[in-house]
Motif scaffolding. Structure first.
Motif, PDB file in Angstrom:
ATOM      1  N   THR A  64       0.899  -1.383   0.037  1.00 24.17           N
ATOM      2  CA  THR A  64       0.048  -0.101   0.173  1.00 24.17           C
ATOM      3  C   THR A  64       1.010   1.389  -0.166  1.00 24.17           C
ATOM      4  OG1 THR A  64      -0.157   0.180   2.344  1.00 24.17           O
ATOM      5  CG2 THR A  64      -1.879  -1.204   1.361  1.00 24.17           C
ATOM      6  N   GLY A  65       2.092   1.136   0.375  1.00 27.01           N
ATOM      7  CA  GLY A  65       2.958   2.296   0.445  1.00 27.01           C
ATOM      8  C   GLY A  65       2.690   3.158   1.746  1.00 27.01           C
ATOM      9  N   ASP A  66       1.913   2.662   2.724  1.00 19.78           N
ATOM     10  CA  ASP A  66       1.659   3.277   4.144  1.00 19.78           C
ATOM     11  C   ASP A  66       3.046   3.378   4.687  1.00 19.78           C
ATOM     12  OD1 ASP A  66      -0.989   3.615   3.617  1.00 19.78           O
ATOM     13  OD2 ASP A  66      -1.353   1.966   4.853  1.00 19.78           O
ATOM     14  N   ILE A  67       3.329   4.635   5.326  1.00 20.62           N
ATOM     15  CA  ILE A  67       4.453   4.595   5.828  1.00 20.62           C
ATOM     16  C   ILE A  67       4.672   4.834   7.370  1.00 20.62           C
ATOM     17  CG2 ILE A  67       6.333   6.628   6.270  1.00 20.62           C
ATOM     18  CD1 ILE A  67       5.744   7.393   3.502  1.00 20.62           C
ATOM     19  N   PHE A  68       5.439   3.991   8.092  1.00 15.61           N
ATOM     20  CA  PHE A  68       5.363   3.986   9.641  1.00 15.61           C
ATOM     21  C   PHE A  68       6.756   4.555   9.933  1.00 15.61           C
ATOM     22  CE2 PHE A  68       2.682   0.761   7.793  1.00 15.61           C
ATOM     23  CZ  PHE A  68       1.476   1.088   8.452  1.00 15.61           C
ATOM     24  N   ARG A  69       6.692   4.930  11.252  1.00 16.21           N
ATOM     25  CA  ARG A  69       8.115   5.299  11.937  1.00 16.21           C
ATOM     26  C   ARG A  69       8.686   3.839  12.726  1.00 16.21           C
ATOM     27  NH1 ARG A  69       9.545  10.200  16.275  1.00 16.21           N
ATOM     28  NH2 ARG A  69      11.271   8.859  17.256  1.00 16.21           N
ATOM     29  N   ASN A 194       9.427  17.692  10.597  1.00 11.86           N
ATOM     30  CA  ASN A 194       8.329  16.956   9.758  1.00 11.86           C
ATOM     31  C   ASN A 194       8.022  15.499  10.061  1.00 11.86           C
ATOM     32  OD1 ASN A 194       6.541  16.472   7.881  1.00 11.86           O
ATOM     33  ND2 ASN A 194       8.245  16.750   6.013  1.00 11.86           N
ATOM     34  N   GLU A 195       7.313  15.399  11.361  1.00 15.57           N
ATOM     35  CA  GLU A 195       7.200  14.059  11.913  1.00 15.57           C
ATOM     36  C   GLU A 195       6.567  13.287  10.944  1.00 15.57           C
ATOM     37  OE1 GLU A 195       8.260  13.162  15.119  1.00 15.57           O
ATOM     38  OE2 GLU A 195       8.563  14.855  15.984  1.00 15.57           O
ATOM     39  N   ILE A 196       7.149  11.835  11.055  1.00 10.29           N
ATOM     40  CA  ILE A 196       6.416  10.879  10.258  1.00 10.29           C
ATOM     41  C   ILE A 196       4.977  10.684  10.573  1.00 10.29           C
ATOM     42  CG2 ILE A 196       6.540   8.296   9.504  1.00 10.29           C
ATOM     43  CD1 ILE A 196       9.530   8.780   9.898  1.00 10.29           C
ATOM     44  N   SER A 197       4.740  10.412  11.833  1.00 11.80           N
ATOM     45  CA  SER A 197       3.368  10.342  12.551  1.00 11.80           C
ATOM     46  C   SER A 197       3.315  11.150  13.774  1.00 11.80           C
ATOM     47  CB  SER A 197       3.350   8.940  12.763  1.00 11.80           C
ATOM     48  OG  SER A 197       4.335   8.253  13.484  1.00 11.80           O
ATOM     49  N   LEU A 203       2.122  16.486  22.497  1.00 11.70           N
ATOM     50  CA  LEU A 203       3.469  16.035  22.687  1.00 11.70           C
ATOM     51  C   LEU A 203       4.467  15.760  21.382  1.00 11.70           C
ATOM     52  CD1 LEU A 203       2.524  13.730  25.577  1.00 11.70           C
ATOM     53  CD2 LEU A 203       3.284  16.135  25.695  1.00 11.70           C
ATOM     54  N   ARG A 204       3.711  15.405  20.288  1.00 12.79           N
ATOM     55  CA  ARG A 204       4.410  15.126  19.188  1.00 12.79           C
ATOM     56  C   ARG A 204       3.881  15.964  18.276  1.00 12.79           C
ATOM     57  NH1 ARG A 204       8.757  12.345  18.342  1.00 12.79           N
ATOM     58  NH2 ARG A 204       8.634  11.136  20.228  1.00 12.79           N
ATOM     59  N   VAL A 205       4.340  17.268  17.772  1.00 11.63           N
ATOM     60  CA  VAL A 205       3.643  18.245  16.754  1.00 11.63           C
ATOM     61  C   VAL A 205       4.900  18.618  15.774  1.00 11.63           C
ATOM     62  CG1 VAL A 205       2.012  18.762  18.187  1.00 11.63           C
ATOM     63  CG2 VAL A 205       3.747  19.955  18.234  1.00 11.63           C
ATOM     64  N   ARG A 206       4.120  18.841  14.513  1.00 10.70           N
ATOM     65  CA  ARG A 206       5.214  19.196  13.531  1.00 10.70           C
ATOM     66  C   ARG A 206       6.007  20.547  13.590  1.00 10.70           C
ATOM     67  NH1 ARG A 206       1.901  16.089   9.273  1.00 10.70           N
ATOM     68  NH2 ARG A 206       3.290  14.179   9.267  1.00 10.70           N
ATOM     69  N   GLU A 207       4.995  21.588  14.465  1.00  7.07           N
ATOM     70  CA  GLU A 207       5.658  22.633  14.671  1.00  7.07           C
ATOM     71  C   GLU A 207       5.443  23.160  16.227  1.00  7.07           C
ATOM     72  OE1 GLU A 207       3.149  24.969  11.656  1.00  7.07           O
ATOM     73  OE2 GLU A 207       3.682  26.364  12.866  1.00  7.07           O
ATOM     74  N   PHE A 208       6.374  23.886  16.831  1.00  8.57           N
ATOM     75  CA  PHE A 208       6.374  23.950  18.233  1.00  8.57           C
ATOM     76  C   PHE A 208       7.149  24.986  18.752  1.00  8.57           C
ATOM     77  CE2 PHE A 208      10.366  21.813  18.405  1.00  8.57           C
ATOM     78  CZ  PHE A 208      10.485  21.191  17.309  1.00  8.57           C
ATOM     79  N   THR A 209       6.704  25.514  19.819  1.00 14.38           N
ATOM     80  CA  THR A 209       7.316  26.765  20.397  1.00 14.38           C
ATOM     81  C   THR A 209       8.533  26.164  21.380  1.00 14.38           C
ATOM     82  OG1 THR A 209       5.645  28.452  20.370  1.00 14.38           O
ATOM     83  CG2 THR A 209       7.338  28.739  21.794  1.00 14.38           C
ATOM     84  N   MET A 210       9.778  26.312  21.027  1.00 10.66           N
ATOM     85  CA  MET A 210      10.758  25.973  22.226  1.00 10.66           C
ATOM     86  C   MET A 210      11.505  27.207  22.423  1.00 10.66           C
ATOM     87  SD  MET A 210      13.421  24.284  19.339  1.00 10.66           S
ATOM     88  CE  MET A 210      13.833  23.246  20.352  1.00 10.66           C
TER      89      MET A 210
ATOM     90  N   ILE B 148       4.323  18.397   3.445  1.00 10.73           N
ATOM     91  CA  ILE B 148       3.935  18.166   4.933  1.00 10.73           C
ATOM     92  C   ILE B 148       3.874  16.477   4.988  1.00 10.73           C
ATOM     93  CG2 ILE B 148       2.315  18.143   6.886  1.00 10.73           C
ATOM     94  CD1 ILE B 148       1.126  20.790   5.303  1.00 10.73           C
ATOM     95  N   GLY B 149       4.658  15.955   6.054  1.00 12.30           N
ATOM     96  CA  GLY B 149       4.851  14.682   6.169  1.00 12.30           C
ATOM     97  C   GLY B 149       5.751  14.048   5.090  1.00 12.30           C
ATOM     98  N   PRO B 150       5.800  12.643   5.585  1.00 13.14           N
ATOM     99  CA  PRO B 150       6.823  11.631   4.827  1.00 13.14           C
ATOM    100  C   PRO B 150       6.458  11.316   3.260  1.00 13.14           C
ATOM    101  CG  PRO B 150       5.655  10.226   6.119  1.00 13.14           C
ATOM    102  CD  PRO B 150       4.777  11.407   6.486  1.00 13.14           C
ATOM    103  N   THR B 151       5.220  11.405   2.773  1.00 12.07           N
ATOM    104  CA  THR B 151       4.811  10.922   1.508  1.00 12.07           C
ATOM    105  C   THR B 151       5.245  11.944   0.410  1.00 12.07           C
ATOM    106  OG1 THR B 151       2.670  12.049   1.680  1.00 12.07           O
ATOM    107  CG2 THR B 151       2.677   9.879   2.571  1.00 12.07           C
ATOM    108  N   GLY B 152       5.280  13.197   0.741  1.00  9.10           N
ATOM    109  CA  GLY B 152       5.528  14.182  -0.085  1.00  9.10           C
ATOM    110  C   GLY B 152       4.350  14.732  -1.003  1.00  9.10           C
ATOM    111  N   HIS B 153       3.340  14.074  -0.685  1.00 12.87           N
ATOM    112  CA  HIS B 153       2.099  14.304  -1.439  1.00 12.87           C
ATOM    113  C   HIS B 153       1.086  15.425  -1.007  1.00 12.87           C
ATOM    114  CE1 HIS B 153       3.138  10.948  -3.527  1.00 12.87           C
ATOM    115  NE2 HIS B 153       2.664   9.973  -2.713  1.00 12.87           N
ATOM    116  N   LEU B 154       1.426  15.884   0.215  1.00 15.86           N
ATOM    117  CA  LEU B 154       0.666  17.064   0.913  1.00 15.86           C
ATOM    118  C   LEU B 154       1.174  18.293   0.885  1.00 15.86           C
ATOM    119  CD1 LEU B 154      -1.848  17.801   2.284  1.00 15.86           C
ATOM    120  CD2 LEU B 154      -0.999  17.069   4.389  1.00 15.86           C
ATOM    121  N   LYS B 155       0.872  19.171   0.141  1.00 19.10           N
ATOM    122  CA  LYS B 155       1.389  20.348   0.058  1.00 19.10           C
ATOM    123  C   LYS B 155       0.904  21.339   0.886  1.00 19.10           C
ATOM    124  CE  LYS B 155       2.049  22.268  -4.362  1.00 19.10           C
ATOM    125  NZ  LYS B 155       1.419  23.430  -5.519  1.00 19.10           N
TER     126      LYS B 155
END
Lengths: 594, 594
Positions: A64-69, A194-197, A203-210, B148-155
């Protein structure tokens, strides 16, 4: 007054470091900003190691091409199977297998990609929903990529940390600090991965204030002048040696003892661990749900030589919320090498340093003509020899008058004793040059906030619908609720007057003059974590008194407005406690409001 | 206390809007954040119009490929030629040509791409350094793109403004405000524009901090309850009608008069213009270098129906620093249409609204069987008719019993009078639904800061090396410099004590105990804009007095420490002026320090 000169002004702004072009040392795009830029030229992050090493391992479902960390998937699957194994407690084979799985889960942060691949193969782990095979783990870089400017040729990344922008301004910071060491720079801002999941709420987000502090120290002296102020603070520590025994019960030590016993490497690192403890508990983090865990050697980021995480316990487990890393001289060194702008400290020595040193002197007149096109190769070889090697070379030349040297091009060249002179020299140094080490406490604001919310959340006895967030006054978004008993117009002037007085006292308030019952309005603000409420009722209109309610106890006092305002200010500034207030003023018992 | 339930807590956090998934309405990636996310899914910005319309025109050098922003290039070249034309004042042909050039420069913000191309052709504008031909202007979208994300499909794009994140949370804001209108949301954060040619210091950069307020109003009532508080404030206004006469001299009016005369459209817009004036002048912007200019119709952003810029004059000319736009219902409408989540206000009417309306009723029993596979097409046509069209249709059916209708598929269909009923009906509405209009003041923080610095910058009479930044205490990065006369150890305890007292008073200080002369240290802090300095000398050690120096006058007073601290606090909070202090305490005359 002299005529306006923009160039003089610009000179001043640069000199006094009001602002400066971002990543100036890299001589690329000039993006002027007050604080650090988010979009970072690729060259900066190539040098810092992020382009090559800031990545996670991912696997794909082959169909399926689904991606996992990869590490998350392995962890989840094996944990699930461990739970399943509980039925087979007495089976010896499965006991052994269980131990293996447990070991893999515990060490999950330490595996390389090929190790993860091996575990997936061994434990026959498949794509969770389809049961299809998985690819071998491949690296996925966690930085968001973009391109800068209209040409499309200049690659940039969204910064993965604020630190790089700070390091590149090291020289300006040092100058601003009158060239004194140690000192720190700091930055609060958005960073990106750019988190995989993405998962687990905040707690696990793609953008965050640090919020990152870069504290620069002399590598020979990592003492901290204010260490004494914190040395008796007790911390819950989980150092490496305990973890490698497979244990997770921390030891309780004062930071003074921990540094003395070398469990924590040095005072500066210790100082920041203690200050982090004070900061988090002041916000409302429960001390018994806070621990400091040392990273295992292969768990650390590529730039760190030691790292302690402040981990906070929530329903998601123990989560890293603050990292205190010793980045050594890593970053300043790589940027210096790349840009040739020396990010160093020059220290004038009180006593000049005098010492003997074996040095090499090349006799250019003979060296060049004899070695001709190979002269550069041989010179490079010779100038890279250390003192010991020079001594050995001298011995050989003194004995034989000549020798062969093996150079970087793979060839051997003959040199004679007249080519060079090797001798002891007395060196006198008045200035010591060094690249500072960096101790970096890095705070994940969203993670701290979420953990805090869990720690202060509870529901009233006997009524699970009535939730309360017991934020300390310091962190509560609103300090005080202002409520008229009803929306009777008789109250509106008092509400206006009090709002204005509270604003003047810099107390953040929320006025709720909606038509809901007063009990409902209290509850709503308990959920917002508002610690106090001032209520205006008919008696207020007559005698100028108002009531003050405290969120957690729901108790009230009733006094003249000015008294209440003073009490409130003291409470908000945490100069007095609610218990002290109740011991001083009579409790006001009101009719049941719900 | 009940057992912890994460789901109950999450419910509460959502209900009370502590945080929420970004761009939730778009149902795409869930990036959880406290304030708005920077990376925005492409679909959001496609809907908002930014993907199609947020662009500048660029031209390329046909040989080298160098890229220029078309309007800037035309402006620079024609302005340069106008300067050159001054030599040919009396030539009639060149006078006419000059007028043309001048016109083109003045209207530069208003041209479309093809118009710019036309001007380039007519005026024979070439690539500035090479003299090569230029391509025709092509659009260049100003948003940074990423995936966005690992697939490269979400602009995704980096946000060009914070506004979209606010609009998408409109419903939550409205609920948080107890469903009351009007109200405002606000956001401070980094936004991005991939400028073709960044320039002019902080004025045109690729990433910048902006502060945006979205004030939601009833389109039928743009009054503002606090307008009275500002109505007498005088503003310098440059409305459209003055500009279209080619003039640039603003008119001076109170905002009350301007709204009354409809020069400024409504009270809410007027209120924000006045508050912007108050804010900027409080920071230190000179009122005579501040004006409000109305956008010309084709100069406005695609979402705006009216816009006034606060322009501040600096050495770069009059620069837009704050935009006050009336975005009408544009954004909430387009997002509602795209996501089907209604971003509207429901207002319970005090008096129900009763009116007559012509309505259509479809007789499904006949309509469906007769029109079969075309029923949907014809129904769509009919339900989209307005009252007037329905009346006309009724007239025709009443007359002929049947008629042909032209549908969206390009075909004509016959309908008979028994297919449908068209009649007047009495409608009673208890709730009014409307999409609010948005008035948006948007502050460019870097531009304001730079302009402010120019306004407060000067050099001391007779010494151009001694620069001063006269920041008001409110905005000065440090409020007070603390300087011991020398680095004599006798002073260090006093320095420590005073630092600690000043910290407790929340006064930001900078200690300068470097070995520079005291005059040098004062100068350095004049350049930092530090308004006050406390100096510790030998007399301080003996009698507990210190001196307080004011930056602009360089005058000092000498009093007991506690008096000085109180005076300083009052000065910093702008409760008293330095003149008042000098009239109350004797001026202290010290030996020449430079």
């Amino acid at each position: 007054m002299a005529a306006f000169s923009r160039s003089s002004l610009e000179e001043l702004l640069k000199k006094r470091f009001f602002y400066a072009p971002s990543f100036q040392a890299y001589g690329e795009e000039e993006m002027l900003e007050m604080d650090g830029a988010i979009i970072t030229p690729a060259d900066v992050l190539k040098t810092s190691g992020h382009v090559d090493k800031f990545s996670d391992w991912m696997v794909k479902d082959t169909k399926t091409g689904d991606i996992f960390r990869a590490d998350h998937l392995v962890e989840a699957v094996l944990e699930g199977r461990l739970d399943g194994d509980k039925q087979a407690e007495n089976d010896v084979t499965s006991q052994k297998d269980k131990k293996k799985k447990k070991g893999a889960v515990q060490a999950i942060d330490n595996y390389t990609g090929s190790e993860l691949g091996e575990i997936i193969r061994k434990h026959n782990i498949k794509s969770p929903e389809t049961g299809n095979d998985l690819t071998v783990p491949v690296e996925f870089n966690l930085m968001f990529e973009s391109s800068i400017g209209p040409t499309g040729h200049l690659k940039g990344y969204l910064r993965p940390e604020t630190a790089q922008g700070q390091f590149l301004n090291f020289k300006k910071f040092l100058e601003f600090n009158n060239d004194k060491m140690p000192f720190a720079s700091a930055s609060i801002g958005r960073s990106f991965r750019n988190e995989i999941s993405p998962r687990s709420g905040l707690l696990r987000v793609r953008e965050f204030t640090m919020s990152e502090i870069e504290h620069y120290v002399d590598p020979n002296n990592k003492k901290h002048t204010r260490f004494d102020e914190v040395k008796d603070i007790k911390l819950s520590l989980l150092p490496r040696h305990i973890q490698s025994e497979g244990k997770t019960i921390p030891i309780e030590l004062t930071i003074g003892e921990a540094v003395e016993k070398k469990i924590v490497d040095n005072e500066t690192l210790g100082y920041f661990l203690a200050r982090t403890h004070l900061f988090l508990t002041m916000l409302g983090i429960k001390p018994d749900r806070l621990r400091f865990r040392q990273h295992m050697p292969n768990e650390m980021a590529h730039y760190a030589c030691d790292c302690w995480d402040a981990e906070i316990q929530s329903s998601y487990g123990w989560i890293e919320c603050v990292g205190c890393a010793d980045r050594s001289a890593y970053d300043l060194t790589v940027h210096t090498n790349r840009t040739k702008e020396k990010l160093i400290v020059r220290e004038t020595l009180a006593e000049p340093l005098v010492y003997e040193k074996t040095v090499l002197d090349i006799n250019k007149k003979i060296f060049g003509p004899k070695l001709r096109q190979n002269a550069k190769t041989v010179e490079d070889y010779l100038t890279n020899l250390n003192e010991e090697q020079l001594e050995a070379l001298k011995k050989e030349l003194d004995g034989n008058g000549k020798t062969m040297v093996s150079c970087a091009d793979g060839n051997q060249y003959e040199i004679s004793s007249d080519f060079i002179t090797i001798q002891k020299q007395t060196i006198t140094e008045h200035v010591r040059e060094y690249i500072p080490n960096v101790i970096e406490p890095s705070f994940g604001i969203g993670r701290i906030l979420y953990s805090l919310i869990e720690h202060v959340y509870w529901t009233r006895e006997g009524d699970e619908q009535r939730a309360v967030l017991s934020f300390p006054p310091l962190v509560a978004p609103f300090k005080c609720l202002l409520v008229p008993l009803s929306n009777n117009p008789a109250f509106s002037k008092l509400v206006r007057d009090l709002s204005s007085k509270l604003r003047k006292l810099h107390i953040a308030i929320k006025v709720d003059d909606s038509s809901n019952s007063i009990g409902r309005r209290y509850s709503r603000n308990d959920e917002l974590g508002t610690p106090f409420a001032i209520t205006i009722d008919f008696q207020s209109v007559n005698d100028g008194t108002v009531t003050l309610r405290e969120r957690d106890s729901t108790k009230q006092i009733r006094e003249k407005t000015d008294t209440i305002l003073q009490v409130l200010k003291d409470l908000v500034e945490e100069d007095i406690t609610w218990e002290e207030v109740l011991s001083k003023y009579p409790t006001f018992v009101q009719q049941e409001l719900d």
